[in-house]
Design a protein around this motif. Structure first.
Motif, mmCIF file in Angstrom:
data_model
loop_
_atom_site.group_PDB
_atom_site.id
_atom_site.type_symbol
_atom_site.label_atom_id
_atom_site.label_comp_id
_atom_site.label_asym_id
_atom_site.label_seq_id
_atom_site.Cartn_x
_atom_site.Cartn_y
_atom_site.Cartn_z
ATOM 1 N N GLY A 190 30.086 -15.155 -31.567
ATOM 2 C CA GLY A 190 29.036 -14.406 -30.889
ATOM 3 C C GLY A 190 28.335 -15.250 -29.835
ATOM 4 O O GLY A 190 28.561 -16.463 -29.721
ATOM 5 N N HIS A 194 22.908 -14.217 -30.980
ATOM 6 C CA HIS A 194 23.560 -13.120 -31.734
ATOM 7 C C HIS A 194 24.769 -13.641 -32.502
ATOM 8 O O HIS A 194 25.805 -13.018 -32.521
ATOM 9 C CB HIS A 194 24.014 -12.006 -30.782
ATOM 10 N N THR A 195 24.613 -14.792 -33.092
ATOM 11 C CA THR A 195 25.786 -15.392 -33.728
ATOM 12 C C THR A 195 25.910 -14.981 -35.186
ATOM 13 O O THR A 195 24.923 -14.724 -35.865
ATOM 14 C CB THR A 195 25.697 -16.921 -33.665
#
Lengths: 888, 109
Positions: A190, A194-195
């Motif tokens: 990501g 937003h990982t």
């Protein structure tokens, strides 16, 4: 064999269409007569005479019709069907008995089939989605024990292969069709902020083709693509569905460890990767390791052992041949690269027996469970045989009449066996339903661990065959006893009632004893499971789990060095502690009571001499300062670790008081040094002993390292808030982590209570099973005993009546009946107790006997048995003596 | 004829298989053919043909299917299966051996 089957099939279809066949016969015969008559007419006979002659020459039509019916072998089938109909009717006539038998058999067969399908999922189909995966073998390297002292590596002798080794060995072992290599790597997937963490495998270029997989979407990367080093990834079907909502993702780009990578394919639905039990999200070519893993040198360095190597044996090769070739290959490597390979050997191990993975404790546990459940099924069979015998007794007249009317022995046996087969097959059908439901139990329990665990348990053809097979065996087992009994009595006793009670009850008494014994074994096991599960509610863990929120994070794959790790971790903790609701926070490598258990390392204490050659080992964990405050584990003496940024203090450890009791008795622990590997650590404090791996463990020594001395890329945040406020705090953790590092994946956010609960699945599943099965078995045993005693007193009604008439008291009659039954029951229970005891000391050597179980369960069983025998005995003693005497 | 019928019973199977060797026939056709081939010496009790036929069908030696006669009537046609053909050869050989043995015995006396 096949011909027989075809013949039977033909007969059955014919029988189904009996009407059609009768019409056909009529048609043919009528046509024949007409043709013959016409022929005769042509020869000059008048029509009426021609028809008469034709009929004469043909013979009796009816007789041939009957013969034809026989000729088609339909008589036997007809008998069998009549038996089935008759059996079904007689079972319907006693619905209570049939119901009990069907339900108890159904449960017995169901649990056995479910457990079998779990075992099967691991052993016969270890790589879901890959055909014939049971034929896969691992090349498992190990460090051979060096003969010289000091070099011996205790414990961790299991190794992996390096990439260059794999490249060499690949061509040297012709017994394998093709060798694949793979290694487990956590990825951060990501974009900034937003990982998520993704479980991945680095794989060899031939990985998918060698496994014989077909992509769900796209194309698996070809060798050219891989060798050109193009950044490509294959994602799992589940990941495709959950993360990308099943969109057309082939050709699109995702960020993997902050690099652009193109999705080229979606793996087939069932495929979850090649580490037993683990569920991977994505696969990338090993050639990409330097790109994705911050310039990792693993493709070149022989010392970096990280890859597992596996393959399918050729059809004509044996594991022994493969082992020979592998040994030769490793010897060759040892000669070529002595500094990395001098002491490295390798074994050929069936893939499903891989030494890594949850199946290590799962398989033995399931095997024990299966054994217990087979005993349970045996007990159910014995009980059913008892019930059937009691019922058969009421049918002695019916059988005698049949015999008198000329029914052959084999017809009667087949009639009775048909009945019990019907019962057991209906039971098996119920069992299959239960097993279907049961196989989902393991699937339904997601476990939170560093890597997601998933077992694809399924009821397949083999599972069904097992269920039906068990049903058939049971049917014969409990059907034969009453059949033989009836035949015997049918011979001698014919139509008379009574007679020779003693001989016949012997078999029945033995069955009752066996049933009680078997039931006791299972009940003892049930009690042990239930108690150990119940203990988890009461046992003090030693830490305060209420109010703790856990969150895992992982910096790996980014090439962050130790100093930077210390800085990032310190900052993460600082910010988390800054949250209003947070009372304390710390980081630890491992969470207690995790399904995988904590690591164990060898150590040496200067000045301590062991009497044997073995090495001292201890459980370990790595924690930051503040861990003991957060977990509320008291420090008995000494003080917490120095700050993460401290660069002066020597390496530190904290031990627990069990460690002190075992290894440092009588000396001041604080200030002493311990050696791990080639590093010396100073003890700064002694912590209270808590639970580490399981609720039932005995006090275990542990050594806590300081995160400062052993930083690592991954860890578990432990955050203390007020009890009940954990979940409200959960959404605040992720944004804070992104403030420290926008790429840091936070995952597995859960409370410590949830963590413990989830990881209890292997206790909870059997505990729930036994919570149902235990009482069921107890009730069944009571019914079996009741049936046997009831039957025996009814057979002795005349004798009892006579005794009562001669002045015996009712109490005395009850006493005698009870004495007879309880003797058998006690013998059975005692034998069962001894067997249960032997199993226990074999399975759990050295564990103390739980008196509540080993005394309480037999007491309960005997009480229930006595009650079940008392009720019919008392009723028998209340009969009017004159009435029974008149009957005789 | 009746005494001979019992004797023939055992060989009826062979006669049926033999008569079907050339082409499929219906029941009456089979009985007719047996009579023709044996120049009316072998008079099969015609009705017993059918149980025998069904037995052969049950053993998979002949197949049967509905067909239409030359006059357009629905008839049941019997065909020799591969297994039937094999069985026929075996029984033929057995029969020949039996006849030879009988010959020897009869000539020897």
């Amino acid at each position: 064999m096949f011909g027989r089957g075809a013949q039977l099939a033909r007969r059955i279809t014919r029988l189904m269409r009996r009407g059609a066949h009768e019409r056909r016969m009529d048609d043919e015969m009528r046509f024949h007569l007409e043709m013959e008559a016409a022929d005769l007419q042509r020869a000059g006979l008048p029509p009426a005479e021609a028809r008469r002659r034709a009929r004469l020459m043909f013979g009796a039509v009816e007789r041939f019709r009957e013969e034809s019916w026989d000729a088609r072998g339909l008589r036997q089938v007809e008998h069998a069907l009549r038996d089935v109909r008759h059996g079904w009717r007689s079972l319907i006539r006693s619905p209570l008995l049939s119901g009990v038998v069907v339900v108890s058999l159904g449960v017995g067969i169901g649990v056995n089939t479910a457990i079998f399908s779990w075992i099967q999922a691991v052993t016969l189909n270890p790589i879901p989605g890959v055909a014939d995966s049971r034929d896969y073998y691992l090349l498992q390297p190990r460090a051979a024990m060096a003969s010289g002292a000091g070099q011996a590596q205790a414990g961790g002798t299991r190794l992996e292969m390096s990439w260059p080794e794999y490249q060499d060995v690949r061509d040297w072992v012709p017994s394998f069709e093709e060798l694949i290599a793979f290694r487990t790597v956590p990825f951060t997937e990501g974009r900034s902020g937003h990982t998520v963490r993704a479980a991945g495998q680095l794989v060899s270029a031939n990985y998918f083709s060698a496994l014989g997989l077909q992509p769900r979407l796209g194309r698996f990367p070809s060798g050219d693509v891989v060798h050109a080093g193009e950044p490509v990834v294959v994602i799992s079907h589940d990941y495709w569905q959950t993360r990308f909502a099943g969109a057309d993702v082939v050709g699109s780009t995702i960020r993997l460890n902050d690099r652009d990578v193109t999705i080229v394919a979606v793996a087939p639905q069932r495929f979850q990767g090649t580490v037993l039990g683990l569920d991977f999200n994505l696969w990338v070519p090993a050639e990409m390791a330097p790109l994705l893993l911050a310039g990792s040198g693993e493709l070149k360095e022989r010392g970096m052992r990280a890859y597992s190597v596996a393959g399918r044996l050729r059809a004509d090769a044996t594991p022994a041949q493969a082992q020979g070739q592998v040994a030769a290959a490793m010897a060759r490597l040892a000669g070529m690269y002595p500094e990395t390979n001098r002491n490295v050997r390798a074994d050929v191990v069936p893939y499903w027996r891989a030494p890594a993975g949850p199946q290590q404790f799962l398989i033995p546990a399931l095997a024990i469970l299966q054994g217990l459940m087979l005993i349970l099924l045996l007990a159910v069979c014995a009980n059913t045989a008892n019930l059937m015998l009691a019922r058969a007794a009421t049918r002695q007249r019916e059988i005698a009449v049949r015999r008198a009317l000329g029914a052959s022995r084999s017809r009667i046996i087949s009639l009775l066996l048909t009945e019990s087969m019907l019962l057991s097959l209906v039971g098996a059908a119920l069992g299959i339903v239960i097993a279907f439901w049961g196989t989902t139990a393991l699937r339904a329990g997601p476990m939170i661990t560093a890597f997601p665990i998933r077992y694809q348990t399924d009821m397949d053809g083999l599972g069904l065959a097992v269920a039906l097979g068990l049903g058939a065996v049971c049917g014969v087992a409990f059907g034969l006893a009453p059949a033989l009994q009836l035949l015997r009595s049918g011979q001698s006793g014919s139509l008379r009632v009574g007679k020779s009670w003693a001989t016949r009850t012997k078999a029945r008494g033995a069955l009752m004893g066996i049933e009680v014994g078997l039931a006791l074994i299972v009940l003892v096991a049930a009690a042990i499971f239930l108690r150990s599960f119940g203990e988890t509610r009461d046992t003090a863990t030693g830490f305060e789990s209420d109010g703790i929120l856990l969150a895992a994070y992982d910096f790996s794959g980014r090439g962050v060095d130790d100093a930077e790790l210390r800085r990032l971790t310190d900052e993460l903790l600082l910010r988390v502690r800054g949250l209003a609701a947070v009372e304390a926070a710390a980081i630890a490598r491992m969470v207690p009571l995790d399904i995988h258990g904590m690591s164990v390392r060898p150590f040496t204490l200067p000045g301590r001499v062991r009497s044997d050659a073995a090495v001292d080992v201890s459980t370990i964990n790595v924690v930051t300062p503040g861990y003991f405050t957060t977990m509320q584990i008291p420090l008995l003496t000494g003080s917490d670790f120095v700050d993460l940024k401290d660069e002066v203090a020597p390496p530190q450890v904290i031990v627990n008081d069990e460690f002190v009791r075992r290894y440092l008795e009588g000396v001041e622990p604080v200030g002493r040094t311990i050696q791990f590997g080639d590093r010396m650590y100073t003890i700064t404090a002694v912590a209270a002993t808590t639970l580490y791996n399981s609720f039932s463990e005995r006090p275990t020594p542990i050594v806590y390292f300081s995160y400062r001395d052993r930083p690592s890329a991954g860890g578990e945040l432990h955050v203390r808030t007020r009890p009940g406020g954990e979940l409200a705090l959960a959404p605040e953790i992720r944004p804070i982590a992104y403030e420290v590092d926008p790429l840091l994946p936070i995952y597995d956010v859960r409370t410590l209570d949830q963590h413990v609960e989830k990881n209890l699945i292997f206790r909870r599943v059997p505990a729930r099973m036994f919570a149902v099965l235990g009482p069921m078995l107890l009730i069944l045993a009571a019914m079996g005993i009741y049936a046997v005693v009831e039957f025996s007193v009814s057979r002795r009604a005349a004798e009892i009546g006579l005794r009562l008439a001669l002045g015996a008291s009712a109490a005395r009659v009850v006493r005698q009946v009870m004495r007879d039954s309880l003797r058998v029951i006690t013998i059975g229970a005692a034998s069962g107790w001894v067997i249960a005891f032997l199993i226990y000391i074999h399975v759990a050597p050295g564990e103390p006997l739980d008196p509540a179980v080993f005394a309480g369960v037999p007491a309960l069983l005997l009480l229930v048995a006595a009650l079940a025998a008392w009720v019919p005995a008392r009723r028998a003693s209340r009969v009017d003596p004159m009435r029974t005497l008149r009957l005789e | 004829v009746t005494e001979r019928a019992d004797f023939l019973q055992g060989t009826l199977d062979l006669l049926i298989l033999r008569s079907l060797a050339l082409r499929p026939l219906h029941g009456w056709g089979i009985s007719k053919r047996i009579r023709q081939l044996s120049a009316d010496v072998l008079q099969v009790n015609q009705g017993s043909l059918y149980p025998a036929l069904y037995r052969l069908e049950d053993r998979g030696l002949v197949n049967s299917a509905w067909g239409t006669s030359d006059e357009g009537r629905r008839i049941r046609l019997y065909t020799l299966t591969a297994a039937g053909r094999k069985q026929m050869r075996v029984e033929q050989a057995d029969w020949r051996r039996f006849v030879e043995a009988m010959e020897q015995v009869l000539e020897g006396t």
